[in-house]
Design an enzyme around this catalytic site. Structure first.
Site, PDB file in Angstrom:
ATOM      1  N   THR A 156       0.838  -1.207   0.000  1.00 21.25           N
ATOM      2  CA  THR A 156       0.000   0.000   0.000  1.00 21.25           C
ATOM      3  C   THR A 156       0.872   1.256   0.000  1.00 21.25           C
ATOM      4  O   THR A 156       0.599   2.218  -0.718  1.00 21.25           O
ATOM      5  CB  THR A 156      -0.903  -0.002   1.257  1.00 21.25           C
TER       6      THR A 156
ATOM      7  N   HIS B 120       2.150   1.860  -3.403  1.00 21.14           N
ATOM      8  CA  HIS B 120       1.139   2.493  -4.273  1.00 21.14           C
ATOM      9  C   HIS B 120       1.082   4.001  -4.008  1.00 21.14           C
ATOM     10  O   HIS B 120       0.946   4.800  -4.935  1.00 21.14           O
ATOM     11  CB  HIS B 120      -0.256   1.896  -4.031  1.00 21.14           C
TER      12      HIS B 120
ATOM     13  N   CYS C 108     -16.251  -3.850  10.739  1.00 22.35           N
ATOM     14  CA  CYS C 108     -16.797  -2.493  10.853  1.00 22.35           C
ATOM     15  C   CYS C 108     -16.822  -1.823   9.479  1.00 22.35           C
ATOM     16  O   CYS C 108     -15.798  -1.753   8.809  1.00 22.35           O
ATOM     17  CB  CYS C 108     -15.950  -1.669  11.821  1.00 22.35           C
TER      18      CYS C 108
ATOM     19  N   ILE D  93       3.075 -11.894   1.968  1.00 22.45           N
ATOM     20  CA  ILE D  93       1.906 -12.438   2.659  1.00 22.45           C
ATOM     21  C   ILE D  93       1.652 -13.887   2.235  1.00 22.45           C
ATOM     22  O   ILE D  93       1.392 -14.752   3.076  1.00 22.45           O
ATOM     23  CB  ILE D  93       0.669 -11.537   2.432  1.00 22.45           C
TER      24      ILE D  93
ATOM     25  N   ASP E 229       3.872 -18.349  -8.194  1.00 21.69           N
ATOM     26  CA  ASP E 229       4.223 -16.966  -8.541  1.00 21.69           C
ATOM     27  C   ASP E 229       4.809 -16.995  -9.947  1.00 21.69           C
ATOM     28  O   ASP E 229       4.938 -18.073 -10.561  1.00 21.69           O
ATOM     29  CB  ASP E 229       5.228 -16.374  -7.528  1.00 21.69           C
TER      30      ASP E 229
ATOM     31  N   ARG F 198      10.945 -14.667  -5.690  1.00 22.16           N
ATOM     32  CA  ARG F 198       9.922 -14.808  -4.654  1.00 22.16           C
ATOM     33  C   ARG F 198       9.748 -16.272  -4.246  1.00 22.16           C
ATOM     34  O   ARG F 198       9.585 -16.601  -3.072  1.00 22.16           O
ATOM     35  CB  ARG F 198       8.596 -14.237  -5.169  1.00 22.16           C
TER      36      ARG F 198
ATOM     37  N   ILE G 200     -11.553 -11.402   2.667  1.00 21.61           N
ATOM     38  CA  ILE G 200     -10.776 -11.114   3.887  1.00 21.61           C
ATOM     39  C   ILE G 200     -10.318  -9.671   3.856  1.00 21.61           C
ATOM     40  O   ILE G 200      -9.770  -9.210   2.854  1.00 21.61           O
ATOM     41  CB  ILE G 200      -9.497 -11.989   3.957  1.00 21.61           C
ATOM     42  N   TYR G 201     -10.524  -8.968   4.939  1.00 14.97           N
ATOM     43  CA  TYR G 201     -10.005  -7.609   5.060  1.00 14.97           C
ATOM     44  C   TYR G 201      -9.354  -7.479   6.430  1.00 14.97           C
ATOM     45  O   TYR G 201     -10.009  -7.709   7.445  1.00 14.97           O
ATOM     46  CB  TYR G 201     -11.152  -6.607   4.887  1.00 14.97           C
TER      47      TYR G 201
END
Ligand code: NAD
Ligand code: ZN
Length: 343
Positions: free
Chosen positions: A42, A45, A109, A177, A197, A202, A289-290
């Site tokens: 993130t 980005h 939430c 991850i 991948d 990696r 999933i978050y």
């Protein structure tokens, strides 16, 4: 008092090391002296200033959300933390008022604010963190590991979505991850864990973190051949999508056993197409999933490291905070795992 902070100062490519005011904790917050931080995709980005970042980030803003540090001041009442405690913390700040929050399902939430995305981040010498977001670090775990608890938490939340014991698991995307998730799946008792991948660096890193994982460069080898070699007859029981790539997602859907379960963590491009009827007739279960479960995921992260899970090799680079630029360029090259910046 002034401090160093890594700021998205202008709406263009780059980040700027600035001198800014040390923040004052509001009621219910702690002031934390940041020891180590890690760079997330993130952040990259935001550095690159892609379409998502342009829509989401309000400049100027200090970014960053993966960290470990020490409490230097508390504004509020708590019996869980004291000045001097080593802490890490949840990067998602929730509202505390909605149905899910009130039911203890904080990760669901709908009013979630991301630290370093929707509010001031932690790439700085000091940061204010809500007391409700802190996690007390157990001294049995090296401090550096806590700098990556946020992405390790994504891996944990995803990998522990479904019963793993004896299952054959496909993970698409060997980013940090995906690699951590592979190690977790083996740790909790999966049979075959296949990790794909397109970048050999990696996949080699994955082997260093978890020698038992079966790595596949899908540019050179098909999943079908790999399944045959492993003696698998009916496909994967569990899929963890961790590439954010539509082709990888579709190959996963094609490789599942009827009734298989898929957890989706990778963020797909708008317009990604899947053949829904393969999900219908294959009776597949999908779970989005978050983030991480607060704080069940954090508990499991701690106890898995205490019971023999070793993901330390996923940290490939350690740099001084001032050399952030080098860290971001390394991330962009793909030739890195997690990169830790030391303050
Ligand atoms: P990453 O970009 O480092 O890793 C993704 C990997 O997928 C890369 O190594 C890439 O080479 C690989 N890949 C690309 N196309 C592929 C294909 N067709 N087949 C196999 N592999 C392919 O990202 P990361 O930091 O490890 O995060 C993994 C994903 O999870 C990303 O999409 C990220 O945006 C997302 N994410 C989601 C959440 C959430 O809460 N849902 C949180 C963190 C990260
Ligand atoms: Zn809420």
């Amino acid at each position: 008092m002034k401090m160093k902070a890594l700021v998205k100062k202008y709406p263009e490519r780059g980040l700027w090391m600035e001198m800014v005011d040390v923040p004052t904790p509001k009621e219910g917050e702690a002031l934390v002296k940041i020891h180590k931080v890690a760079i997330c995709g993130t952040d990259v980005h935001i550095y690159e200033w892609n379409d998502w970042a342009q829509k989401t980030i309000k400049t100027p803003m200090t970014i960053g959300h993966e960290w470990v540090g020490e409490i230097v001041e508390i504004n509020g009442v708590t019996n869980a933390f004291k000045v001097g405690d080593l802490v890490s913390g949840e990067g998602h700040v929730v509202c505390g008022k909605c149905r899910n929050c009130r039911a203890g399902r904080l990760h669901l939430c709908p009013n979630t604010q991301g630290i370093g995305v929707n509010r001031t981040g932690i790439f700085a010498e000091y940061a204010c963190i809500p007391l409700t977001n802190l996690w007390l670090c157990d001294p049995s775990i090296p401090e550096e590991m806590y700098a990556i608890f946020d992405p390790y938490g994504n891996a944990t939340h995803t990998a522990l979505s479904f019963g793993m014991v004896g299952e054959d698991v496909l993970i698409t995307g060997a980013g940090p991850i995906g690699i951590m998730a592979a190690a977790i799946c083996k740790h909790v008792g999966a049979r075959n864990v296949v990790l794909t991948d397109l970048i050999d660096y990696r996949l080699e890193l994955a082997k260093k973190v978890c020698p038992d994982v079966v790595t596949v460069n899908t540019k050179n080898e098909s999943l079908e051949d790999v399944c045959k070699k492993l003696g698998m007859k009916e496909g994967f029981d569990i899929g963890l999508e961790m590439s954010g790539n539509g082709r990888a997602l579709n190959s996963m859907i094609d490789s599942m056993i009827n009734g298989g379960k898929i957890a989706l963590l990778g963020i797909q491009n708008p317009g990604t197409v899947v053949d829904w009827n393969k999900i219908v007739f294959g009776c597949l279960q999908l779970k989005g999933i978050y983030g991480r479960e607060m704080f069940e995921t954090w508990h499991k992260m701690t106890t898995m490291l205490q019971s023999g899970l070793d993901i330390s090799n996923v940290i490939t680079h350690r740099l001084p905070f001032d050399e952030f630029e080098k860290g971001f360029e390394l991330m962009l090259s793909g030739n890195s795992g997690k990169i830790v910046l030391e303050l």
